[in-house]
Design a protein around this motif. Structure first.
Motif, PDB file in Angstrom:
ATOM      1  N   LYS A 175       0.910  -1.027   0.047  1.00  0.00           N
ATOM      2  CA  LYS A 175       0.026  -0.015  -0.160  1.00  0.00           C
ATOM      3  C   LYS A 175       0.969   1.167  -0.202  1.00  0.00           C
ATOM      4  O   LYS A 175       1.784   1.520   0.837  1.00  0.00           O
ATOM      5  CB  LYS A 175      -0.886   0.012   1.288  1.00  0.00           C
ATOM      6  N   LYS A 176       0.673   2.140  -0.905  1.00  0.00           N
ATOM      7  CA  LYS A 176       1.331   3.544  -1.062  1.00  0.00           C
ATOM      8  C   LYS A 176       1.109   4.553   0.186  1.00  0.00           C
ATOM      9  O   LYS A 176      -0.125   4.330   0.752  1.00  0.00           O
ATOM     10  CB  LYS A 176       1.088   4.095  -2.609  1.00  0.00           C
ATOM     11  N   SER A 177       1.839   4.892   0.680  1.00  0.00           N
ATOM     12  CA  SER A 177       1.508   6.008   1.454  1.00  0.00           C
ATOM     13  C   SER A 177       0.961   7.280   0.910  1.00  0.00           C
ATOM     14  O   SER A 177       0.924   7.664  -0.329  1.00  0.00           O
ATOM     15  CB  SER A 177       3.093   6.838   2.213  1.00  0.00           C
ATOM     16  N   PHE A 178       0.317   8.116   1.808  1.00  0.00           N
ATOM     17  CA  PHE A 178      -0.340   9.523   1.701  1.00  0.00           C
ATOM     18  C   PHE A 178       0.542  10.050   0.564  1.00  0.00           C
ATOM     19  O   PHE A 178      -0.049  10.620  -0.625  1.00  0.00           O
ATOM     20  CB  PHE A 178      -0.825  10.242   2.649  1.00  0.00           C
ATOM     21  N   GLU A 179       2.023  10.491   0.983  1.00  0.00           N
ATOM     22  CA  GLU A 179       2.851  11.430   0.212  1.00  0.00           C
ATOM     23  C   GLU A 179       3.131  10.467  -1.147  1.00  0.00           C
ATOM     24  O   GLU A 179       3.183  11.404  -2.222  1.00  0.00           O
ATOM     25  CB  GLU A 179       4.237  11.440   0.711  1.00  0.00           C
ATOM     26  N   ASP A 180       3.122   9.253  -1.389  1.00  0.00           N
ATOM     27  CA  ASP A 180       3.507   8.612  -2.691  1.00  0.00           C
ATOM     28  C   ASP A 180       2.125   9.012  -3.648  1.00  0.00           C
ATOM     29  O   ASP A 180       2.374   9.355  -4.820  1.00  0.00           O
ATOM     30  CB  ASP A 180       3.528   7.143  -2.424  1.00  0.00           C
ATOM     31  N   ASN A 181       1.098   8.569  -2.919  1.00  0.00           N
ATOM     32  CA  ASN A 181      -0.222   8.858  -3.732  1.00  0.00           C
ATOM     33  C   ASN A 181      -0.451  10.388  -4.460  1.00  0.00           C
ATOM     34  O   ASN A 181      -0.909  10.691  -5.253  1.00  0.00           O
ATOM     35  CB  ASN A 181      -1.464   8.515  -3.035  1.00  0.00           C
ATOM     36  N   LEU A 182       0.033  11.529  -3.076  1.00  0.00           N
ATOM     37  CA  LEU A 182      -0.139  12.806  -3.587  1.00  0.00           C
ATOM     38  C   LEU A 182       1.027  13.033  -4.714  1.00  0.00           C
ATOM     39  O   LEU A 182       0.691  13.666  -5.576  1.00  0.00           O
ATOM     40  CB  LEU A 182       0.411  13.555  -2.441  1.00  0.00           C
ATOM     41  N   ALA A 183       2.058  12.534  -4.659  1.00  0.00           N
ATOM     42  CA  ALA A 183       2.996  12.566  -5.800  1.00  0.00           C
ATOM     43  C   ALA A 183       2.404  11.987  -6.972  1.00  0.00           C
ATOM     44  O   ALA A 183       2.837  12.864  -8.267  1.00  0.00           O
ATOM     45  CB  ALA A 183       4.395  12.196  -5.291  1.00  0.00           C
ATOM     46  N   ASP A 184       1.886  10.844  -6.917  1.00  0.00           N
ATOM     47  CA  ASP A 184       1.369  10.521  -8.235  1.00  0.00           C
ATOM     48  C   ASP A 184       0.383  11.250  -9.084  1.00  0.00           C
ATOM     49  O   ASP A 184       0.154  11.561 -10.041  1.00  0.00           O
ATOM     50  CB  ASP A 184       0.571   9.238  -7.951  1.00  0.00           C
ATOM     51  N   LEU A 185      -0.825  12.094  -7.989  1.00  0.00           N
ATOM     52  CA  LEU A 185      -1.805  12.700  -8.284  1.00  0.00           C
ATOM     53  C   LEU A 185      -1.087  14.060  -8.989  1.00  0.00           C
ATOM     54  O   LEU A 185      -1.507  14.529 -10.060  1.00  0.00           O
ATOM     55  CB  LEU A 185      -2.531  13.185  -7.429  1.00  0.00           C
ATOM     56  N   GLU A 186       0.131  14.806  -8.468  1.00  0.00           N
ATOM     57  CA  GLU A 186       0.710  15.812  -8.842  1.00  0.00           C
ATOM     58  C   GLU A 186       1.295  15.518 -10.230  1.00  0.00           C
ATOM     59  O   GLU A 186       1.140  16.488 -11.130  1.00  0.00           O
ATOM     60  CB  GLU A 186       1.864  16.497  -8.015  1.00  0.00           C
ATOM     61  N   LYS A 187       1.827  14.369 -10.316  1.00  0.00           N
ATOM     62  CA  LYS A 187       2.440  13.991 -11.850  1.00  0.00           C
ATOM     63  C   LYS A 187       1.381  14.026 -12.864  1.00  0.00           C
ATOM     64  O   LYS A 187       1.736  14.350 -13.863  1.00  0.00           O
ATOM     65  CB  LYS A 187       3.163  12.603 -11.660  1.00  0.00           C
ATOM     66  N   ILE A 188       0.146  13.358 -12.340  1.00  0.00           N
ATOM     67  CA  ILE A 188      -1.007  13.369 -13.283  1.00  0.00           C
ATOM     68  C   ILE A 188      -1.331  14.615 -13.727  1.00  0.00           C
ATOM     69  O   ILE A 188      -1.668  15.074 -14.968  1.00  0.00           O
ATOM     70  CB  ILE A 188      -2.099  12.273 -12.762  1.00  0.00           C
TER      71      ILE A 188
END
Length: 79
Positions: free
Chosen positions: A5-18
């Motif tokens: 499971k990805k961390s909150f920060e990892d998911n936020l970084a993914d969203l920012e990249k998108i």
């Protein structure tokens, strides 16, 4: 094998990249639609994580050991 499971920060970084990719406008339509769907899902999950964290942080333990939310406690103080 189950994905970690990805961390909150990892998911936020993914969203920012998108968002960055979509704002650049260099993504084919089909890929843009998939990225958009993924972004919406990530956004909802991040929002839920923040709401859950806020709920946890705002809980107050009473002297009798019961929990109440900060808002409930403030409403009682206002009476």
């Amino acid at each position: 094998m189950a994905e970690k499971k990805k961390s909150f920060e990892d998911n936020l970084a993914d969203l920012e990249k998108i968002v960055t990719d979509l704002e650049a406008g260099n993504v084919p339509l089909e890929e843009a639609m998939e990225k958009f769907k993924t972004g919406v899902t990530l956004s909802k999950n991040l929002e839920k994580t923040l709401a859950d964290a806020e709920t946890t942080v705002t809980k107050i333990m009473s002297k009798d050991g019961s929990e109440s939310t900060f808002k409930e406690n403030n409403n009682e103080d206002a009476k």
